[in-house]
Motif scaffolding. Sequence first.
Motif, PDB file in Angstrom:
ATOM      1  N   PHE A 191      -3.629 -10.035  -3.540  1.00 26.26           N
ATOM      2  CA  PHE A 191      -3.028  -8.665  -4.096  1.00 26.26           C
ATOM      3  C   PHE A 191      -2.361  -8.017  -3.099  1.00 26.26           C
ATOM      4  O   PHE A 191      -2.046  -8.260  -2.080  1.00 26.26           O
TER       5      PHE A 191
ATOM      6  N   GLN B 266      -8.628  -1.742  -0.155  1.00 24.89           N
ATOM      7  CA  GLN B 266      -7.404  -1.972  -1.218  1.00 24.89           C
ATOM      8  C   GLN B 266      -8.018  -2.132  -2.778  1.00 24.89           C
ATOM      9  O   GLN B 266      -7.500  -1.530  -3.464  1.00 24.89           O
ATOM     10  N   ALA B 267      -9.181  -2.713  -2.827  1.00 30.09           N
ATOM     11  CA  ALA B 267      -9.815  -2.742  -4.042  1.00 30.09           C
ATOM     12  C   ALA B 267     -10.148  -1.515  -4.558  1.00 30.09           C
ATOM     13  O   ALA B 267     -10.143  -1.124  -5.515  1.00 30.09           O
TER      14      ALA B 267
ATOM     15  N   ARG C 166     -16.908   2.712  -9.313  1.00 30.68           N
ATOM     16  CA  ARG C 166     -16.674   1.566  -8.708  1.00 30.68           C
ATOM     17  C   ARG C 166     -15.942   1.656  -7.264  1.00 30.68           C
ATOM     18  O   ARG C 166     -16.282   1.009  -6.296  1.00 30.68           O
TER      19      ARG C 166
ATOM     20  N   ALA D 184      -7.392   0.918  -5.704  1.00 34.00           N
ATOM     21  CA  ALA D 184      -6.862   0.011  -7.072  1.00 34.00           C
ATOM     22  C   ALA D 184      -7.759   0.648  -8.203  1.00 34.00           C
ATOM     23  O   ALA D 184      -7.246   0.803  -9.184  1.00 34.00           O
ATOM     24  N   ALA D 185      -9.281   0.664  -7.831  1.00 30.41           N
ATOM     25  CA  ALA D 185     -10.033   1.242  -8.691  1.00 30.41           C
ATOM     26  C   ALA D 185     -10.216   2.779  -8.969  1.00 30.41           C
ATOM     27  O   ALA D 185     -10.912   3.317  -9.867  1.00 30.41           O
TER      28      ALA D 185
ATOM     29  N   GLU E 109      -0.964  -4.980  -1.367  1.00 32.60           N
ATOM     30  CA  GLU E 109      -1.350  -3.673  -0.733  1.00 32.60           C
ATOM     31  C   GLU E 109      -1.113  -2.474  -1.522  1.00 32.60           C
ATOM     32  O   GLU E 109       0.209  -2.262  -1.323  1.00 32.60           O
TER      33      GLU E 109
ATOM     34  N   GLU F 102      -9.505  -5.519   2.404  1.00 31.26           N
ATOM     35  CA  GLU F 102      -9.684  -5.871   1.045  1.00 31.26           C
ATOM     36  C   GLU F 102     -10.363  -5.022   0.333  1.00 31.26           C
ATOM     37  O   GLU F 102     -10.109  -4.685  -0.982  1.00 31.26           O
ATOM     38  N   LEU F 103     -11.515  -4.573   0.716  1.00 30.34           N
ATOM     39  CA  LEU F 103     -12.452  -3.768   0.313  1.00 30.34           C
ATOM     40  C   LEU F 103     -11.878  -2.172  -0.101  1.00 30.34           C
ATOM     41  O   LEU F 103     -11.940  -1.620  -1.338  1.00 30.34           O
TER      42      LEU F 103
ATOM     43  N   LEU G  72     -17.020   0.805  -3.649  1.00 26.76           N
ATOM     44  CA  LEU G  72     -16.303  -0.078  -2.775  1.00 26.76           C
ATOM     45  C   LEU G  72     -15.996   0.514  -1.440  1.00 26.76           C
ATOM     46  O   LEU G  72     -15.992  -0.150  -0.354  1.00 26.76           O
TER      47      LEU G  72
END
Length: 168
Positions: free
Chosen positions: A7, A26-27, A38, A30-31, A9, A23-24, A42
């Motif tokens: 993914f 970044q997710a 969501r 993104a959300a 960054e 990673e969490l 995260l």
Amino acid sequence: MQATPLFEERVLFSPNIPKAVNELLQAAVAASHADKPRAEQLFKQAQAADPSCLQTYFALYKFYFYQGRLQEAEREALAALEQAAALGEFPNDYQRLANEAAQWDMYASETHLFYLYSLKALSFIKLRSGQEEQSREILSKIRILDPEDRCGASVIMTLAAALDEENA
């Protein structure tokens, strides 16, 4: 041959941030536009994964602030201050820190600077919440703790002064 990340960054957090937490986060970033519940889940999951990771507090108070959820942003900013003080081994009470400024080098580490940035965020949250007097009190202590204005609190001081002029 260099490995391609799974993914992209979206936000550069500290280079020392644990990979799983990054990673969490970044997710969550993104959300954050399409699925706020969501994203919040995260962000909280990242914070729970490593409560000593200061960037998780930053991400959460910014997330709440931009949604206008100022009470929750304030709660996270206060938690950020508490965690930074614990990690930096200095008092959490900014008034006490300012009164004992000679004893504390608030430029000593990233943790100390994070405390100043979070204190600035708290002053801005207070200002946006209509708690101008409390915001000005915090800003006056930041002047003592950060005489070089490394955290950029002068921007908030200018906003507060403009509000004062507007209300005069």
